[in-house]
Design an enzyme around this catalytic site. Structure first.
Site, mmCIF file in Angstrom:
data_model
loop_
_atom_site.group_PDB
_atom_site.id
_atom_site.type_symbol
_atom_site.label_atom_id
_atom_site.label_comp_id
_atom_site.label_asym_id
_atom_site.label_seq_id
_atom_site.Cartn_x
_atom_site.Cartn_y
_atom_site.Cartn_z
ATOM 1 N N ASN A 9 -131.103 -115.820 -19.922
ATOM 2 C CA ASN A 9 -132.792 -114.283 -19.260
ATOM 3 C C ASN A 9 -132.942 -113.990 -20.639
ATOM 4 O O ASN A 9 -132.550 -112.894 -21.163
ATOM 5 C CB ASN A 9 -132.048 -113.357 -18.396
ATOM 6 C CG ASN A 9 -133.213 -112.694 -17.940
ATOM 7 O OD1 ASN A 9 -134.472 -112.966 -18.443
ATOM 8 N ND2 ASN A 9 -132.616 -111.353 -16.935
ATOM 9 N N TRP A 10 -134.007 -114.553 -21.247
ATOM 10 C CA TRP A 10 -134.748 -113.923 -22.025
ATOM 11 C C TRP A 10 -135.771 -112.668 -22.149
ATOM 12 O O TRP A 10 -135.469 -111.669 -23.139
ATOM 13 C CB TRP A 10 -135.213 -114.943 -22.841
ATOM 14 C CG TRP A 10 -135.147 -116.345 -22.953
ATOM 15 C CD1 TRP A 10 -134.260 -116.078 -23.474
ATOM 16 C CD2 TRP A 10 -135.578 -117.731 -24.118
ATOM 17 N NE1 TRP A 10 -133.459 -117.477 -23.513
ATOM 18 C CE2 TRP A 10 -134.974 -117.922 -24.341
ATOM 19 C CE3 TRP A 10 -136.990 -117.712 -23.936
ATOM 20 C CZ2 TRP A 10 -134.623 -119.456 -24.679
ATOM 21 C CZ3 TRP A 10 -137.156 -119.119 -24.799
ATOM 22 C CH2 TRP A 10 -136.106 -119.524 -25.128
ATOM 23 N N LYS A 11 -135.102 -112.058 -20.876
ATOM 24 C CA LYS A 11 -136.171 -111.224 -20.508
ATOM 25 C C LYS A 11 -137.610 -110.884 -21.419
ATOM 26 O O LYS A 11 -138.133 -111.742 -21.820
ATOM 27 C CB LYS A 11 -135.110 -110.076 -21.098
ATOM 28 C CG LYS A 11 -133.814 -109.818 -20.579
ATOM 29 C CD LYS A 11 -132.964 -108.323 -20.833
ATOM 30 C CE LYS A 11 -131.686 -109.185 -19.638
ATOM 31 N NZ LYS A 11 -130.696 -107.743 -19.736
ATOM 32 N N HIS A 96 -133.604 -109.157 -10.669
ATOM 33 C CA HIS A 96 -132.793 -108.424 -11.542
ATOM 34 C C HIS A 96 -132.456 -106.989 -11.301
ATOM 35 O O HIS A 96 -133.701 -106.631 -11.131
ATOM 36 C CB HIS A 96 -133.200 -109.372 -12.243
ATOM 37 C CG HIS A 96 -132.590 -109.045 -13.751
ATOM 38 N ND1 HIS A 96 -132.591 -107.651 -14.762
ATOM 39 C CD2 HIS A 96 -131.656 -109.546 -14.754
ATOM 40 C CE1 HIS A 96 -131.888 -107.739 -15.548
ATOM 41 N NE2 HIS A 96 -130.945 -109.046 -15.400
ATOM 42 N N GLU A 98 -133.055 -104.839 -13.862
ATOM 43 C CA GLU A 98 -133.729 -104.452 -14.276
ATOM 44 C C GLU A 98 -135.925 -103.633 -13.027
ATOM 45 O O GLU A 98 -136.120 -103.088 -13.068
ATOM 46 C CB GLU A 98 -134.171 -104.653 -15.482
ATOM 47 C CG GLU A 98 -133.376 -104.347 -16.947
ATOM 48 C CD GLU A 98 -132.911 -105.554 -17.760
ATOM 49 O OE1 GLU A 98 -133.563 -106.476 -18.106
ATOM 50 O OE2 GLU A 98 -131.538 -105.716 -18.636
ATOM 51 N N GLU A 168 -124.041 -109.256 -11.223
ATOM 52 C CA GLU A 168 -124.348 -108.342 -12.849
ATOM 53 C C GLU A 168 -124.220 -107.144 -12.550
ATOM 54 O O GLU A 168 -125.044 -106.145 -11.903
ATOM 55 C CB GLU A 168 -125.714 -108.168 -13.220
ATOM 56 C CG GLU A 168 -126.227 -110.203 -13.346
ATOM 57 C CD GLU A 168 -127.279 -110.427 -14.724
ATOM 58 O OE1 GLU A 168 -126.903 -110.811 -15.464
ATOM 59 O OE2 GLU A 168 -128.483 -109.140 -14.365
ATOM 60 N N GLY A 174 -126.131 -105.017 -20.688
ATOM 61 C CA GLY A 174 -126.513 -104.798 -22.505
ATOM 62 C C GLY A 174 -126.026 -103.651 -23.172
ATOM 63 O O GLY A 174 -126.608 -103.020 -23.742
ATOM 64 N N SER A 214 -123.356 -108.509 -20.825
ATOM 65 C CA SER A 214 -122.745 -108.048 -21.637
ATOM 66 C C SER A 214 -121.740 -109.741 -22.472
ATOM 67 O O SER A 214 -120.261 -109.715 -23.031
ATOM 68 C CB SER A 214 -121.545 -106.911 -22.270
ATOM 69 O OG SER A 214 -122.626 -105.846 -21.620
ATOM 70 N N GLY A 235 -128.006 -112.223 -21.303
ATOM 71 C CA GLY A 235 -128.974 -111.201 -22.216
ATOM 72 C C GLY A 235 -128.935 -111.491 -23.586
ATOM 73 O O GLY A 235 -129.156 -112.410 -24.044
ATOM 74 N N GLY A 236 -128.684 -110.676 -23.426
ATOM 75 C CA GLY A 236 -128.497 -110.412 -25.129
ATOM 76 C C GLY A 236 -128.327 -111.790 -26.634
ATOM 77 O O GLY A 236 -128.549 -112.223 -27.191
HETATM 78 P P1 13P Z 1 -126.881 -108.278 -21.758
HETATM 79 O O1 13P Z 1 -126.358 -110.586 -21.715
HETATM 80 O O2 13P Z 1 -127.811 -108.273 -22.689
HETATM 81 O O3 13P Z 1 -125.934 -107.718 -21.263
HETATM 82 O O4 13P Z 1 -127.859 -108.894 -19.975
HETATM 83 C C1 13P Z 1 -127.039 -109.695 -19.150
HETATM 84 C C2 13P Z 1 -128.173 -109.380 -18.210
HETATM 85 O O5 13P Z 1 -129.018 -108.587 -17.087
HETATM 86 C C3 13P Z 1 -128.811 -111.237 -17.475
HETATM 87 O O6 13P Z 1 -129.089 -110.790 -16.480
#
Ligand code: 13P
Length: 254
Positions: A9-11, A96, A98, A168, A174, A214, A235-236
């Site tokens: 997920n590149w957000k 998600h 967020e 999640e 994050g 994470s 994510g990251g």
């Molecule tokens: P991180 O891997 O950056 O914690 O993000 C997880 C995430 O929200 C994937 O959708």
């Protein structure tokens, strides 16, 4: 046997140039593993078409990070599901944290999106997860039950096969603070039991449940080794092929 599924997920990150470069790196790096692991990347909407072109026949599929449930029309700023299939998306990430907590999405809205996406032939990655205060108050399972029941309301036995659940925990997203393998396994087992009760044992057996929060190369092997953890939503660490590919490799090794 559930086929592992690792999605990035590149957000709200990347430029056009970096998205193309990242997609190239993932397509190349994932090549040895796409026979055993499903791999997807989820760029921002504006880069979907360019990334799709780069992915080509690599076997890496394309995910959108959101969608609107309505048919194309007068909904300024929104993106219709048809547009996602038109540019080659296989998946859409919905619910998600967020979007729930920053953009205010409710289970009801998420459910409308889930049902519309399934009707349009897209696979859904439905994200669920509790806040830290909910975990500390012993409400984790109740929160997951509520998000599953809300998000999957009126999703039929025939449609659930195109749904992947992503657990999640919000406090792990994050933050660098990953759920322990035991915490992840416990939540995943609970989600699988929920699927068994709401649907049937077969659905519970085949539905993939990803862990997200994470995930990085250093913790992927241990998390993915848990019996009910069927992949990762990253994510990251998905923003560099050097950190994303080892997670795919870890999934392939399970
Ligand atoms: P991180 O891997 O950056 O914690 O993000 C997880 C995430 O929200 C994937 O959708």
């Amino acid at each position: 046997m559930r086929r592992p599924f690792v999605a990035g997920n590149w957000k709200m990150t990347q430029t056009l140039a970096s998205a193309v470069e990242l997609a190239l790196g993932v397509a190349e790096g994932a090549r040895p593993f796409v026979g055993t692991v499903d791999v997807a990347v989820g760029p921002p909407f504006v880069y979907l078409a360019a990334v799709k072109q780069v992915l080509g026949d690599s076997g890496v599929t394309l995910a959108a990070q959101n969608a609107y449930f309505e048919e194309p029309g007068a909904f300024t700023g929104e993106t219709a599901l048809e547009m996602l299939t038109d540019v080659g998306c296989r998946w859409v990430i919905l619910g998600h944290s967020e979007r729930r907590h920053v953009l205010g999405e409710t289970d009801e809205l998420i459910n409308r999106k889930v049902r519309a996406a399934l009707t349009k032939g897209l696979g859904v990655i439905l994200c669920v997860g509790e806040l830290l205060e909910e975990r500390e108050a012993g409400q984790t399972e109740a929160v997951l039950d509520r998000q599953m029941a809300g998000g999957l309301a009126d999703v039929s036995d025939g449609q659930i096969g195109e749904v992947v659940v992503a657990y999640e925990p919000v406090w792990a997203i994050g933050t660098g603070q990953t759920a322990s393998p035991e915490q992840a396994e416990s939540a995943h087992a609970h989600l699988r039991n929920w699927l068994q009760a709401r649907y049937n044992p077969q659905v519970a057996e085949v539905t993939r449940i990803q862990y997200g929060g994470s995930v990085k190369p250093a913790n992927a092997v241990e998390l993915l080794a848990q019996p009910n953890v069927d992949g990762a939503l990253v994510g990251g660490a998905s923003l560099k092929a050097e950190t994303f590919v080892p997670i795919i490799e870890a999934a392939a090794g399970q």
